[in-house]
Design a protein around this motif. Structure first.
Motif, PDB file in Angstrom:
ATOM      1  N   THR A  66      52.072  64.967  63.467  1.00 16.80           N
ATOM      2  CA  THR A  66      51.862  66.434  64.116  1.00 16.80           C
ATOM      3  C   THR A  66      50.561  66.790  64.134  1.00 16.80           C
ATOM      4  O   THR A  66      50.190  67.487  64.983  1.00 16.80           O
ATOM      5  N   LEU A 112      56.479  67.551  56.504  1.00 15.11           N
ATOM      6  CA  LEU A 112      54.950  67.435  57.099  1.00 15.11           C
ATOM      7  C   LEU A 112      53.831  67.333  55.867  1.00 15.11           C
ATOM      8  O   LEU A 112      53.142  66.638  55.912  1.00 15.11           O
ATOM      9  N   ASP A 143      54.840  62.007  58.879  1.00 16.01           N
ATOM     10  CA  ASP A 143      55.232  63.040  59.917  1.00 16.01           C
ATOM     11  C   ASP A 143      54.173  64.185  60.203  1.00 16.01           C
ATOM     12  O   ASP A 143      53.878  64.620  61.168  1.00 16.01           O
TER      13      ASP A 143
END
Length: 148
Positions: free
Chosen positions: A105, A81, A101
């Protein structure tokens, strides 16, 4: 000076704020969990969603010990992340940036938070929400000065 014994607990502004804060905290934590994040992980991603920053800047923004931030970043990096890299201008510093990513999120989190805020503040107009935000920000400016 004696307290007015007819004052109900939620007539006290501090208690009212604490009561609603507890409820709001529970709703916000559920929103964080829809994105698979803890509050600290979520706040870190939200700061990085604005712009990459140094680890020291994150320590200051999150008001955490450096060892705590390292743990948070290890977790987020393990989930792909965030990414840490050396600052080319100062090799002693690390710059932390959100990954694709992490952005996805963060988008999931933003949707969940928008829904929670829409429900929590459904009875307030946009102007009232702005006023509430301004008042809470003014109040928070003095929160570190309180002594018992």
């Amino acid at each position: 000076m004696t307290a007015d014994r007819t004052t109900r607990p939620l007539d006290r502004l501090g208690l009212l704020l604490a009561w609603h804060g507890r409820i709001t905290d529970a709703w916000i934590r559920r929103a964080f969990s829809t994105a698979g994040l803890t509050p600290r992980h979520a706040m870190t991603l939200m700061h990085l969603g604005v712009a990459p920053m140094s680890q020291q800047s994150l320590i200051d923004k999150l008001d955490v010990d450096p060892s705590v931030l390292v743990t948070i970043l290890n977790d987020l990096e393990g989930e792909d992340l965030v990414h840490r890299r050396r600052d080319p201008a100062d090799r002693r510093r690390h710059i932390v940036e959100i990954t694709p990513d992490g952005s996805a999120t963060l988008s999931t989190l933003d949707t969940a938070l928008t829904k929670v805020e829409s429900e929590l503040f459904a009875d307030l107009s946009q102007d009232e929400r702005t006023t509430l935000r301004d008042l809470l920000n003014r109040t928070a400016a003095h929160s570190g000065d309180y002594e018992c």
